[in-house]
Design a protein around this motif. Structure first.
Motif, mmCIF file in Angstrom:
data_model
loop_
_atom_site.group_PDB
_atom_site.id
_atom_site.type_symbol
_atom_site.label_atom_id
_atom_site.label_comp_id
_atom_site.label_asym_id
_atom_site.label_seq_id
_atom_site.Cartn_x
_atom_site.Cartn_y
_atom_site.Cartn_z
ATOM 1 N N TYR A 165 -6.601 9.714 -1.021
ATOM 2 C CA TYR A 165 -5.737 9.348 0.432
ATOM 3 C C TYR A 165 -5.950 10.336 1.470
ATOM 4 O O TYR A 165 -5.345 10.049 2.670
ATOM 5 C CB TYR A 165 -4.584 9.660 -0.339
ATOM 6 C CG TYR A 165 -3.310 9.549 0.328
ATOM 7 C CD1 TYR A 165 -2.868 8.279 1.724
ATOM 8 C CD2 TYR A 165 -2.542 10.657 1.138
ATOM 9 C CE1 TYR A 165 -1.489 7.784 1.669
ATOM 10 C CE2 TYR A 165 -1.844 10.673 1.634
ATOM 11 C CZ TYR A 165 -0.863 9.396 2.292
ATOM 12 O OH TYR A 165 0.171 9.516 3.193
ATOM 13 N N CYS A 171 0.978 -1.478 -0.294
ATOM 14 C CA CYS A 171 0.560 -0.050 0.573
ATOM 15 C C CYS A 171 1.216 1.129 0.140
ATOM 16 O O CYS A 171 1.323 1.538 0.763
ATOM 17 C CB CYS A 171 -1.037 0.420 1.123
ATOM 18 S SG CYS A 171 -2.434 1.497 1.581
ATOM 19 N N ASP A 186 -7.844 1.211 -3.449
ATOM 20 C CA ASP A 186 -7.394 0.612 -4.722
ATOM 21 C C ASP A 186 -6.245 1.250 -4.783
ATOM 22 O O ASP A 186 -5.379 0.675 -5.978
ATOM 23 C CB ASP A 186 -8.960 0.569 -5.461
ATOM 24 C CG ASP A 186 -10.010 -0.617 -3.772
ATOM 25 O OD1 ASP A 186 -10.138 -1.342 -3.509
ATOM 26 O OD2 ASP A 186 -11.244 -0.085 -4.866
ATOM 27 N N HIS A 187 -6.112 2.540 -5.901
ATOM 28 C CA HIS A 187 -5.263 2.946 -6.442
ATOM 29 C C HIS A 187 -4.035 3.062 -5.841
ATOM 30 O O HIS A 187 -3.352 3.450 -6.665
ATOM 31 C CB HIS A 187 -5.810 4.395 -7.177
ATOM 32 C CG HIS A 187 -5.449 5.308 -6.340
ATOM 33 N ND1 HIS A 187 -6.656 5.806 -5.539
ATOM 34 C CD2 HIS A 187 -4.946 6.383 -5.973
ATOM 35 C CE1 HIS A 187 -6.093 6.392 -4.671
ATOM 36 N NE2 HIS A 187 -5.125 6.849 -4.975
ATOM 37 N N ARG A 188 -3.796 2.606 -4.839
ATOM 38 C CA ARG A 188 -2.933 2.659 -3.815
ATOM 39 C C ARG A 188 -2.561 0.906 -4.245
ATOM 40 O O ARG A 188 -1.109 0.648 -2.777
ATOM 41 C CB ARG A 188 -2.727 3.404 -2.856
ATOM 42 C CG ARG A 188 -2.090 5.131 -3.417
ATOM 43 C CD ARG A 188 -2.279 5.959 -1.735
ATOM 44 N NE ARG A 188 -1.940 7.481 -2.055
ATOM 45 C CZ ARG A 188 -1.202 7.997 -2.187
ATOM 46 N NH1 ARG A 188 0.487 6.924 -1.154
ATOM 47 N NH2 ARG A 188 -1.114 8.992 -2.363
ATOM 48 N N THR A 200 -1.204 -3.093 -4.263
ATOM 49 C CA THR A 200 -0.903 -4.120 -4.796
ATOM 50 C C THR A 200 -1.360 -5.397 -4.686
ATOM 51 O O THR A 200 -0.923 -6.084 -3.318
ATOM 52 C CB THR A 200 0.932 -4.227 -4.893
ATOM 53 O OG1 THR A 200 1.400 -2.771 -4.148
ATOM 54 C CG2 THR A 200 1.670 -4.809 -5.548
ATOM 55 N N ASP A 230 -5.165 13.533 -4.581
ATOM 56 C CA ASP A 230 -5.724 12.360 -4.163
ATOM 57 C C ASP A 230 -6.203 12.778 -3.435
ATOM 58 O O ASP A 230 -6.411 12.128 -2.021
ATOM 59 C CB ASP A 230 -3.756 11.380 -3.960
ATOM 60 C CG ASP A 230 -4.478 9.870 -3.695
ATOM 61 O OD1 ASP A 230 -5.358 9.465 -3.549
ATOM 62 O OD2 ASP A 230 -3.374 9.159 -4.098
#
Length: 199
Positions: free
Chosen positions: A116, A43, A176-178, A180, A113
């Motif tokens: 975040y 993350c 989600d976009h951060r 793996t 972001d």
């Protein structure tokens, strides 16, 4: 804060993901954590920043007898965390966060972001009362153990408890976009979530 500093503080506070591998199990055994994984590889966090670097140089550079690259003492980790939170103006009173300053600082640094920013702000907010309770328990234990002893820690452990909890909470709710997506990260997240690490 750099991922390695976050991981170091988390390890020192006993909230890291270490010891024996449990791959292939369908249920999580909280007594047997999965193989160590750097949370920042699963993350992505905010990465290194100037405040963290300055505090690391000031605190870790001032420690005599410390092995370069070795883990700092609990007291040193507490002072590093306290420096980061007070310099960032995230904490202005003992054991009390300034959530407006946290949101404002994160919004300025991560203006592209908002997910975040919101996730980190919520993690700080959720961890504050739990960190205050943990600190009260630690101080009570220390006072019982140190009757007659004069040595007190240089820095309150509150900031280190706070950062450890916040980053574990962020890890559990990683945007989600951060995140793996792989088996090792999924297992680590399941362990952290099911075993109650963080808030």
């Amino acid at each position: 804060m750099s991922p390695s500093q976050v991981l170091l503080i988390s390890v020192l506070l006993g909230v890291s993901l270490n010891t024996l591998p449990v791959f292939g199990q369908t249920t999580i055994d909280c007594q047997r954590p999965p193989q160590l994984v750097d949370p920042a590889l699963c993350c992505r966090d905010g990465g290194r920043d100037q405040v963290s670097e300055q505090c690391a140089q000031r605190i870790l550079g001032a420690v005599n007898g410390q092995k370069p690259g070795g883990p700092p003492s609990l007291d040193t980790a507490a002072c590093l965390a306290e420096c980061i939170l007070t310099t960032s103006k995230y904490i202005e009173e003992p054991q009390k966060l300034n959530l407006d300053n946290i949101r404002s600082d994160l919004s300025a640094r991560f203006s592209n972001d908002s997910v975040y920013v919101e996730t980190m702000t919520m993690a700080f907010s959720k961890c504050e009362p739990q960190s205050q309770r943990r600190l009260a328990m630690i101080l009570q234990q220390q006072s019982q153990q140190q009757q007659g002893q004069q040595q007190k820690p240089r820095c309150s452990p509150f900031s280190a408890i706070m950062l450890g909890c916040t980053y574990m909470e962020y890890f559990k709710n990683c945007p989600d976009h951060r995140w793996t997506q792989n088996a090792q990260c999924a297992l680590a997240k399941a362990y952290v979530t099911q075993c109650g690490l963080g808030a």
